[in-house]
Design an enzyme around this catalytic site. Structure first.
Site, PDB file in Angstrom:
ATOM      1  N   SER A   1       0.815  -1.214   0.000  1.00  0.00           N
ATOM      2  CA  SER A   1       0.000   0.000   0.000  1.00  0.00           C
ATOM      3  C   SER A   1       0.851   1.269   0.000  1.00  0.00           C
ATOM      4  O   SER A   1       2.004   1.267   0.430  1.00  0.00           O
ATOM      5  CB  SER A   1      -0.904   0.021   1.226  1.00  0.00           C
ATOM      6  OG  SER A   1      -1.686  -1.134   1.273  1.00  0.00           O
TER       7      SER A   1
HETATM    8  N1  SAH Z   1      -1.251  -4.605   3.797  1.00  0.00           N
HETATM    9  C1  SAH Z   1      -0.547  -4.994   2.616  1.00  0.00           C
HETATM   10  C2  SAH Z   1      -1.374  -4.714   1.379  1.00  0.00           C
HETATM   11  C3  SAH Z   1      -1.495  -5.941   0.582  1.00  0.00           C
HETATM   12  S1  SAH Z   1      -2.631  -5.895  -0.756  1.00  0.00           S
HETATM   13  C4  SAH Z   1       0.828  -4.365   2.541  1.00  0.00           C
HETATM   14  O1  SAH Z   1       1.075  -3.394   3.249  1.00  0.00           O
HETATM   15  O2  SAH Z   1       1.666  -4.844   1.785  1.00  0.00           O
HETATM   16  C5  SAH Z   1      -3.950  -6.893  -0.131  1.00  0.00           C
HETATM   17  C6  SAH Z   1      -3.599  -8.293   0.319  1.00  0.00           C
HETATM   18  O3  SAH Z   1      -4.815  -8.920   0.714  1.00  0.00           O
HETATM   19  C7  SAH Z   1      -3.004  -9.169  -0.782  1.00  0.00           C
HETATM   20  O4  SAH Z   1      -1.796  -9.700  -0.340  1.00  0.00           O
HETATM   21  C8  SAH Z   1      -4.058 -10.251  -0.984  1.00  0.00           C
HETATM   22  O5  SAH Z   1      -3.527 -11.512  -1.317  1.00  0.00           O
HETATM   23  C9  SAH Z   1      -4.728 -10.280   0.376  1.00  0.00           C
HETATM   24  N2  SAH Z   1      -6.061 -10.865   0.372  1.00  0.00           N
HETATM   25  C10 SAH Z   1      -7.056 -10.734  -0.565  1.00  0.00           C
HETATM   26  N3  SAH Z   1      -8.129 -11.449  -0.215  1.00  0.00           N
HETATM   27  C11 SAH Z   1      -7.826 -12.050   0.981  1.00  0.00           C
HETATM   28  C12 SAH Z   1      -8.524 -12.932   1.844  1.00  0.00           C
HETATM   29  N4  SAH Z   1      -9.761 -13.354   1.599  1.00  0.00           N
HETATM   30  N5  SAH Z   1      -7.894 -13.352   2.965  1.00  0.00           N
HETATM   31  C13 SAH Z   1      -6.640 -12.959   3.264  1.00  0.00           C
HETATM   32  N6  SAH Z   1      -5.921 -12.129   2.484  1.00  0.00           N
HETATM   33  C14 SAH Z   1      -6.502 -11.686   1.353  1.00  0.00           C
END
Ligand code: SAH
Length: 221
Positions: free
Chosen positions: A67
């Protein structure tokens, strides 16, 4: 580059980023401190190293993103963390947001549906010496019932509808922050428990997150 010059560069880049975040509404000193101290370059893939301290989201493995620091700062601030908070984060991704939550909370529970991403994030937490992060490979849409209720819940992937399962795992006066919406742009919403089983709802701002997907990812599809 010699290590010393490199760390001087990092200090300058980090100071510049913190100034940008302040100008754009991150004003909680504890949140700014966590953002300043967390080495974002260690959460960014090699090919994006040069841009790791810019205020922008960047690609990570499995087609996901780390993010934008401003959004991480504003979301963390919106959670109104307390030192005793037990926090549930959905979507570990690179682990960057988790690393920001960690020094501001008692315990952080984080769930990710890609095994690869979770493994890489766990290595980072170990290298950086975080001891209050508990990880799980699974579908975060269902929350983490065996560890509920939580004081705070943060969702870092876009949910189509009101997160009923997660709200059910929140303490009566807890706070949940999540991007809600079906399109490329979603609304960041905050739910604050009213101690009577209901919630005050607030729209905070427009955001762009990758979607929350159902189930766990198989073979890093
Ligand atoms: N907080 C993270 C942002 C990652 S983007 C950072 O700072 O890097 C969102 C993440 O949510 C992705 O890695 C994706 O795989 C995860 N995601 C999407 N659907 C999900 C679910 N149902 N359960 C767990 N993780 C999920």
């Amino acid at each position: 580059m010699p290590a010393k010059a490199e760390s001087a560069d990092r200090a300058e880049e980090s100071a510049q980023l913190i100034a940008t975040l302040r100008e754009n509404g991150v004003n909680d000193p504890a949140v700014l401190n966590a953002l300043e101290k967390t080495p974002r370059h260690l959460f960014v893939p090699d090919q994006w190293q040069e841009r790791s301290w810019e205020d922008r989201a960047l690609p990570i493995a499995c087609g996901q993103t780390i993010s934008q620091p401003l959004i991480v700062g504003l979301m963390t601030q919106a959670l109104t963390l307390e030192p005793r908070s037990r926090v549930l984060e959905i979507g570990t991704g690179s682990g960057y947001q988790t690393a920001i939550l960690s020094p501001l909370s008692r315990l952080v529970y984080t769930v990710e549906r890609y095994r690869t991403l979770l493994g890489e994030a766990e290595k980072r937490f170990k290298t950086l010496g975080f001891t209050n992060i508990i990880t799980k490979f699974g579908d975060g849409g269902e929350g983490w019932s065996s560890q509920a209720p939580f004081d705070r819940v943060l969702v870092t992937a876009a949910m189509e509808n009101e997160p009923k399962a997660l709200l059910a795992q929140l303490k009566p006066n807890g706070v949940l922050v999540a991007p809600i919406g079906r399109g490329a742009v979603q609304t960041l919403k905050r739910y604050v428990g009213d101690n009577k089983g209901g919630f005050h709802r607030e729209d905070l701002m427009d955001v762009r997150f990758v979607p929350l997907l159902p189930g766990v990812a198989r073979n890093n599809e």
